[in-house]
Write an enzyme that holds these catalytic residues in place. Structure first.
Site, short mmCIF file in Angstrom:
data_model
loop_
_atom_site.label_atom_id
_atom_site.label_comp_id
_atom_site.label_asym_id
_atom_site.label_seq_id
_atom_site.Cartn_x
_atom_site.Cartn_y
_atom_site.Cartn_z
N SER A 49 0.80 -1.14 0.41
CA SER A 49 -0.20 0.56 0.33
C SER A 49 0.89 1.18 -0.38
O SER A 49 2.04 1.23 -0.04
CB SER A 49 -0.87 0.40 0.73
OG SER A 49 -0.36 0.25 2.56
N LYS A 50 0.35 2.20 -0.11
CA LYS A 50 0.74 3.77 -0.05
C LYS A 50 1.99 3.83 1.38
O LYS A 50 2.47 4.51 1.35
CB LYS A 50 -0.61 5.10 -0.46
CG LYS A 50 0.50 5.97 -0.30
CD LYS A 50 -0.75 7.00 -0.61
CE LYS A 50 -0.35 8.50 0.19
NZ LYS A 50 1.11 8.62 0.49
#
Ligand code: GLU
Length: 505
Positions: free
Chosen positions: A262-263
């Site tokens: 994920s970011k």
């Protein structure tokens, strides 16, 4: 089917910046298309207006331009199968919704969100399907006149796919093999909404893949659960013979290997998860991108190609031509691929070495300029050739090599203590005199003459070289000494030596 022209598509929804997983999906489509002499289509799936984000389309196109992934047709590229933006294809979808309605494979439903919520509260694990649809407000449960009257009076409705229970649905996936499911587990998916006169993803996706003659659907694992529904839609339209072949790619995993990338992982560990920097139009928040973080696009491509695929041996460095030649969907892994960002840094380092010195010098030149130094590209290319093996990023060349451009302002204390002896000033004076007398200041000649002189004097090579380095660089770092003096030139070399002698005494 086998002699069908290869046509694949990358079909993002413009809901924000392109995630690095999406870039890999596009890359695999590109490699596959090029290997087969086929076409890569850029289709924009923008039927969900609630999720539309300003600037996302431009961002995605710009990303591929930077990466060198070229599309053959699609939004901004043109082609025979357009329009390629789904929001411009309303009339086409309406026609296919009507076909399903007329053949009884879909029906109209009026249930409001409140009514649906109520049913969900009433019935445990409620699913809109064969077992419940007759309890709902739709064209299967209501008289035709009533349905007509509601439509005519402007009531909002959706069109649902009428899934027959108990049918076997075979999904044949190039990467995952064949999986058969029972249609009874599927719900009657919404295919169309009268409110915005637009289809949902599922219908638009299938109609477009069919009309655009897509031969293979290569996409992320997150779309795997939709595949049985898609197979049933092909069946409902009678398009089974030209149904594309599926290949669902594995997930990208966190660098630690546990869970989906994920970011936040990027923020936590300091690597971008987007190709280009992105400024969120709503919040103004900036997310970093590979381009701005100074990665070479070739390195990003090579790294991504190996996330979930390998050439069958342990070859790692492969340029785009080699990737096109070797790529093979059947060699893609089902298991998730760990996003080893340190490996990506390694690739960047290797590509800096592999790339021509002059090309790296072109990239380095604006950085040198921004530091207020004017330098000609030929000299810069020489410096790059000496220094590039020491850096992971082009911008790091400045710290590694700024002594070429700027004479030492001070002399590193520790190095002075260790390398500058009582007689160093005298010896450096002698060396400066010798160098000044050389007509041929080439690296080879300097080296030969200086070594001769050291021998004739009985000096120690190490001692001379260490002091010499201190005078030119100001500290103990840098490449081979004559590579430094050779590039600095006679005048600058002597000037720096004289200044050091003066300051250090
Ligand atoms: N619009 C979908 C996406 O955003 C496309 C999925 C597919 O390739 O079918 O990824």
């Amino acid at each position: 089917m086998n002699n069908r022209r290869v046509r694949v598509r990358f079909a993002p929804s413009p809901t924000g910046p392109l995630h690095i997983g999406g870039v890999r999906t596009a890359l695999y489509n590109y490699l596959f298309a090029k290997q087969h002499g086929g076409d890569l289509i850029f289709r924009l799936e923008d039927t969900d207006s609630n999720r539309f984000v300003e600037g996302a389309e431009e961002y995605i196109l710009e990303s591929f331009k930077w990466l060198g992934i070229k599309f053959d047709e699609g939004v901004s590229f043109g082609g025979e199968y357009g329009p390629y933006r789904q929001s411009e294809r309303r009339d086409i979808y309406k026609k296919y919704v009507k076909i399903l309605l007329d053949s009884g494979k879909a029906y109209i439903a009026f249930d409001t969100p409140e009514e649906l919520d109520k049913k969900r509260a009433e019935i445990e694990n409620f699913q809109y399907d064969a077992s419940t649809r007759l309890m709902m407000r739709n064209s299967l449960s209501m008289p035709a006149e009533e349905v007509q009257a509601l439509i005519e009076s402007g009531h909002k409705y959706v069109v649902r796919f009428k899934i027959e229970p108990g049918e076997k649905v075979l999904v044949n996936d190039i990467i995952r093999g064949a999986v058969t499911i029972d249609s009874s587990i599927l719900d009657d998916k919404v295919l169309y909404k009268s409110a915005d006169e637009l289809p949902t993803y599922h219908l638009a996706n299938i109609v477009d893949d069919h009309l655009m003659e897509v031969s293979h659907v290569i996409r992320g694992e997150e779309w795997l659960p939709s595949a049985p529904l898609h197979v049933l839609l092909y069946r409902a339209f009678g398009w089974e013979d030209t149904m594309p072949q599926f290949a669902h790619l594995s997930l990208l995993l966190k660098p630690e290997g546990n869970g989906k990338l994920s970011k936040r992982d990027g923020d936590r560990l300091g690597f971008p998860v987007f190709p280009l920097e992105w400024k969120d139009p709503a919040t103004g928040a900036i997310s970093s991108g590979y381009r701005e973080a100074d990665y070479l696009p070739e390195a990003v491509i090579n790294f991504l190609a190996l996330l979930g695929w390998n050439p069958g041996d342990d070859t790692e460095m492969m340029d785009i031509e080699e990737l096109i030649r070797k790529f093979d969907l059947t060699h893609c892994s089902k298991a998730g691929a760990r996003f080893d960002y340190k490996k990506m840094i390694w690739f960047n380092h290797e590509y800096i070495i592999k790339k021509d010195d002059s090309a790296i010098a072109e990239l380095f030149a604006p950085i040198v300029k921004a530091n207020g130094v004017e330098v000609d590209i030929e000299k810069l290319t020489k410096i790059v050739s000496l220094m590039k093996g020491r850096v992971n990023f082009v911008h790091e060349l400045w710290d590694a090599s700024n002594f070429y451009f700027i004479a030492p302002q001070a002399y590193d204390e520790k190095t002075v203590k260790k390398r500058w002896k009582e007689d160093s000033a005298t010896k450096m004076g002698e060396l400066a005199e010798l160098l000044a007398s050389l007509e041929d200041f080439s690296i080879e000649n300097q080296e030969a003459r200086v070594k001769e002189w050291i021998e004739s004097k009985g000096y120690s090579l190490g001692e001379i070289m260490n002091a010499f380095r201190l005078t030119l660089v100001g500290e103990g770092k840098g490449p081979q000494m004559f590579d430094i003096s050779g590039i600095l030139g006679k005048e600058e070399t002597i000037a720096r030596m004289k200044r050091a002698i003066e300051v250090l005494g």
